[in-house]
Motif scaffolding. Sequence first.
Motif, mmCIF file in Angstrom:
data_model
loop_
_atom_site.group_PDB
_atom_site.id
_atom_site.type_symbol
_atom_site.label_atom_id
_atom_site.label_comp_id
_atom_site.label_asym_id
_atom_site.label_seq_id
_atom_site.Cartn_x
_atom_site.Cartn_y
_atom_site.Cartn_z
ATOM 1 N N ALA A 60 11.940 -2.185 56.387
ATOM 2 C CA ALA A 60 11.837 -2.376 54.943
ATOM 3 C C ALA A 60 11.288 -1.121 54.267
ATOM 4 O O ALA A 60 10.609 -0.316 54.896
ATOM 5 C CB ALA A 60 10.912 -3.557 54.645
ATOM 6 N N LEU A 61 11.584 -0.983 52.985
ATOM 7 C CA LEU A 61 11.020 0.070 52.155
ATOM 8 C C LEU A 61 9.775 -0.532 51.517
ATOM 9 O O LEU A 61 9.872 -1.495 50.744
ATOM 10 C CB LEU A 61 12.025 0.503 51.091
ATOM 11 N N LEU A 62 8.589 -0.009 51.853
ATOM 12 C CA LEU A 62 7.341 -0.595 51.377
ATOM 13 C C LEU A 62 7.180 -0.441 49.867
ATOM 14 O O LEU A 62 7.399 0.639 49.323
ATOM 15 C CB LEU A 62 6.142 0.045 52.084
ATOM 16 N N ASN A 63 6.775 -1.512 49.220
ATOM 17 C CA ASN A 63 6.518 -1.500 47.781
ATOM 18 C C ASN A 63 5.019 -1.412 47.503
ATOM 19 O O ASN A 63 4.598 -1.380 46.362
ATOM 20 C CB ASN A 63 7.110 -2.756 47.127
ATOM 21 N N VAL A 64 4.214 -1.405 48.562
ATOM 22 C CA VAL A 64 2.759 -1.250 48.461
ATOM 23 C C VAL A 64 2.318 -0.301 49.574
ATOM 24 O O VAL A 64 3.039 -0.083 50.536
ATOM 25 C CB VAL A 64 2.006 -2.602 48.619
ATOM 26 N N ASN A 65 1.135 0.233 49.452
ATOM 27 C CA ASN A 65 0.565 1.024 50.530
ATOM 28 C C ASN A 65 0.179 0.060 51.647
ATOM 29 O O ASN A 65 -0.212 -1.077 51.386
ATOM 30 C CB ASN A 65 -0.681 1.769 50.047
ATOM 31 N N ALA A 66 0.291 0.507 52.892
ATOM 32 C CA ALA A 66 -0.033 -0.351 54.026
ATOM 33 C C ALA A 66 -0.630 0.495 55.140
ATOM 34 O O ALA A 66 -0.696 1.723 55.050
ATOM 35 C CB ALA A 66 1.222 -1.076 54.511
ATOM 36 N N VAL A 67 -1.056 -0.195 56.198
ATOM 37 C CA VAL A 67 -1.605 0.458 57.371
ATOM 38 C C VAL A 67 -0.877 -0.092 58.589
ATOM 39 O O VAL A 67 -0.710 -1.307 58.722
ATOM 40 C CB VAL A 67 -3.122 0.189 57.494
ATOM 41 N N CYS A 68 -0.440 0.788 59.482
ATOM 42 C CA CYS A 68 0.244 0.356 60.702
ATOM 43 C C CYS A 68 -0.727 -0.454 61.546
ATOM 44 O O CYS A 68 -1.834 -0.002 61.829
ATOM 45 C CB CYS A 68 0.749 1.565 61.487
ATOM 46 N N GLU A 69 -0.316 -1.674 61.949
ATOM 47 C CA GLU A 69 -1.191 -2.542 62.725
ATOM 48 C C GLU A 69 -1.402 -2.026 64.135
ATOM 49 O O GLU A 69 -2.354 -2.403 64.787
ATOM 50 C CB GLU A 69 -0.645 -3.973 62.762
ATOM 51 N N ALA A 70 -0.547 -1.136 64.614
ATOM 52 C CA ALA A 70 -0.665 -0.640 65.980
ATOM 53 C C ALA A 70 -1.482 0.651 66.077
ATOM 54 O O ALA A 70 -2.316 0.786 66.951
ATOM 55 C CB ALA A 70 0.724 -0.428 66.570
ATOM 56 N N CYS A 71 -1.253 1.605 65.166
ATOM 57 C CA CYS A 71 -1.925 2.909 65.288
ATOM 58 C C CYS A 71 -2.825 3.252 64.099
ATOM 59 O O CYS A 71 -3.430 4.311 64.074
ATOM 60 C CB CYS A 71 -0.889 4.013 65.487
ATOM 61 N N ASN A 72 -2.889 2.364 63.097
ATOM 62 C CA ASN A 72 -3.721 2.552 61.902
ATOM 63 C C ASN A 72 -3.277 3.708 61.008
ATOM 64 O O ASN A 72 -4.048 4.199 60.201
ATOM 65 C CB ASN A 72 -5.201 2.712 62.253
#
Length: 144
Positions: free
Chosen positions: A91-103
């Motif tokens: 997906a193309l993120l519409n919000v900032n996020a953090v990778c759950e695996a590597c942060n």
Amino acid sequence: MPDDPRPRKERVIHTRVPESLDDEIKRRATDLGLSVSNLVRNILQNTFGLVEDIVHDSADIARSARGARTASGERGSSEPSAGEVVGWHLALLNVNAVCEACNAILPKGTRAGVGIVPGGRAIPIRCRTCLDEVPDGESGSPDE
């Protein structure tokens, strides 16, 4: 003079920067057709907004992972285990996020893997690198 009709001038900030940064700022201002003053002003204004967005989005993600209500009022739950992810969708993120695996910080506009999970569970998000490392038994990475 409270009745003075003249508009107030903007404030001036003085700061010391290394010569290399001064050269970079001047080069970028020239490339963009802006004055150094306007470029620095724009950078400062946009940086504060970006940092606020990242902090706000990160707080929502943390609350969701802990099972608290997010700013939008949705109730999250604990992060789903690997077996609870039905699949991954690019997906193309519409919000900032953090990778759950590597942060890794994933800014708005980044393509990332979004986990499809049952019920109202917290939605895992992974960067493209970590998504490519998803084992076949967990759910394969999405096709582009």
